[in-house]
Design an enzyme around this catalytic site. Sequence first.
Site, mmCIF file in Angstrom:
data_model
loop_
_atom_site.group_PDB
_atom_site.id
_atom_site.type_symbol
_atom_site.label_atom_id
_atom_site.label_comp_id
_atom_site.label_asym_id
_atom_site.label_seq_id
_atom_site.Cartn_x
_atom_site.Cartn_y
_atom_site.Cartn_z
ATOM 1 C CB CYS A 1 -0.991 -0.011 1.153
ATOM 2 S SG CYS A 1 -0.311 -0.293 2.786
ATOM 3 C CG HIS B 1 -4.574 0.324 4.678
ATOM 4 N ND1 HIS B 1 -4.173 -0.545 3.683
ATOM 5 C CD2 HIS B 1 -5.578 1.062 4.153
ATOM 6 C CE1 HIS B 1 -4.908 -0.335 2.605
ATOM 7 N NE2 HIS B 1 -5.762 0.644 2.864
ATOM 8 C CG ASP C 1 -7.928 1.953 0.718
ATOM 9 O OD1 ASP C 1 -7.064 1.207 0.211
ATOM 10 O OD2 ASP C 1 -8.494 1.697 1.795
#
Length: 189
Positions: free
Chosen positions: A11, A65, A81
């Site tokens: 991520c 995250h 996202d």
Amino acid sequence: MEITAVFRLECEENVHKLAQDVISRHPNEINKCYVVFISNHSRTVPLWRQRAGKDEDRLVIWDYHVIFLYHPEPEKCLIYDLDSELPFPTYVHKYVTETFRTDHILKPDYFRYFRVIPANEFLKEFASDRRHMKRSDGSWIKPPPNYPAIQTTKSDHNLEDYIQMDTSKGPGQVLNLTQFVQRFYKPAT
């Protein structure tokens, strides 16, 4: 502002690619962008509506995250996202409501904290040699991207500085969920 989607990587690398895309295609907008690392001291952060989730609510417990925010005006904030099943991008209120829900239903070990870093600072300072993507024997957990790891002149790897949520250390500012919402969600009056 249109941002190009990137295929699934770690991520933090997805977000790095998004920030690079803004710099190259919309350089005047980068000062309205933020990178947000989400974690906590126990490295157990529940997020709903994640593609990796198995149950009906698509709940995942991540160790950390990373998301990208575009905040062009006080009443408007979009969250990007690539791991979410929500639209890309999603307005902050919808994202917070569906992804974080509330801390009131969680034990304190699961409370989410948010390290908010201006995107231009993240691009200059963040580095990852991908060591967290390897097993203890040095083999890859999953194949790395085919482009070089993110490096700076100052560091080969400083990912831990971004993941840890000590308010007195690391880049940017650490906020709890309420502070995060207050900073980025201003309902139109």
